[in-house]
Design a protein around this motif. Sequence first.
Motif, PDB file in Angstrom:
ATOM      1  N   ALA A  12       0.010 -39.833 -21.893  1.00 20.22           N
ATOM      2  CA  ALA A  12       0.275 -41.174 -22.416  1.00 20.22           C
ATOM      3  C   ALA A  12      -0.454 -41.234 -23.789  1.00 20.22           C
ATOM      4  O   ALA A  12       0.307 -42.112 -24.816  1.00 20.22           O
ATOM      5  N   GLN A  32       4.198 -46.387 -22.789  1.00 21.29           N
ATOM      6  CA  GLN A  32       3.839 -47.664 -21.895  1.00 21.29           C
ATOM      7  C   GLN A  32       4.089 -47.279 -20.439  1.00 21.29           C
ATOM      8  O   GLN A  32       3.290 -47.814 -19.821  1.00 21.29           O
ATOM      9  N   ILE A  33       5.084 -46.564 -20.099  1.00 19.75           N
ATOM     10  CA  ILE A  33       5.353 -46.422 -18.685  1.00 19.75           C
ATOM     11  C   ILE A  33       4.191 -45.425 -18.065  1.00 19.75           C
ATOM     12  O   ILE A  33       3.519 -45.938 -16.938  1.00 19.75           O
ATOM     13  N   PHE A  35       1.237 -45.181 -19.403  1.00 18.29           N
ATOM     14  CA  PHE A  35       0.137 -46.140 -19.347  1.00 18.29           C
ATOM     15  C   PHE A  35      -0.221 -46.736 -18.026  1.00 18.29           C
ATOM     16  O   PHE A  35      -1.289 -46.735 -17.288  1.00 18.29           O
ATOM     17  N   TRP A  36       0.849 -47.559 -17.776  1.00 19.10           N
ATOM     18  CA  TRP A  36       0.917 -48.399 -16.509  1.00 19.10           C
ATOM     19  C   TRP A  36       0.552 -47.404 -15.102  1.00 19.10           C
ATOM     20  O   TRP A  36      -0.150 -47.911 -14.173  1.00 19.10           O
ATOM     21  N   VAL A  37       1.297 -46.097 -15.138  1.00 21.93           N
ATOM     22  CA  VAL A  37       1.183 -45.572 -14.061  1.00 21.93           C
ATOM     23  C   VAL A  37      -0.295 -44.965 -13.984  1.00 21.93           C
ATOM     24  O   VAL A  37      -0.829 -44.873 -12.998  1.00 21.93           O
ATOM     25  N   LEU A  39      -2.905 -46.565 -15.141  1.00 18.68           N
ATOM     26  CA  LEU A  39      -3.811 -47.712 -14.791  1.00 18.68           C
ATOM     27  C   LEU A  39      -3.721 -48.086 -13.187  1.00 18.68           C
ATOM     28  O   LEU A  39      -4.851 -48.077 -12.641  1.00 18.68           O
ATOM     29  N   VAL A  40      -2.511 -47.658 -12.680  1.00 13.83           N
ATOM     30  CA  VAL A  40      -2.515 -48.080 -11.289  1.00 13.83           C
ATOM     31  C   VAL A  40      -3.167 -46.971 -10.448  1.00 13.83           C
ATOM     32  O   VAL A  40      -3.631 -47.068  -9.462  1.00 13.83           O
TER      33      VAL A  40
END
Length: 55
Positions: A12, A32-33, A35-37, A39-40
């Motif tokens: 990312a 962005q995708i 990053f969220w992956v 983070l989860v």
Amino acid sequence: MLKWALIFLVVAIVAAIFGFSGIAGAAAGIAQILFWVFLVIFIVSLVMSLINRPT
């Protein structure tokens, strides 16, 4: 699982460097995708490590 979260973080960051500098416009969305992956996965790994901690 934490290993995968760190790999997603590195990917990312690399995608963000290319995307936010104007080199590739699509890479910003990918960053962005990812990053969220990341983070989860990081939060799930953290919670699982706290739950499965030996007493």
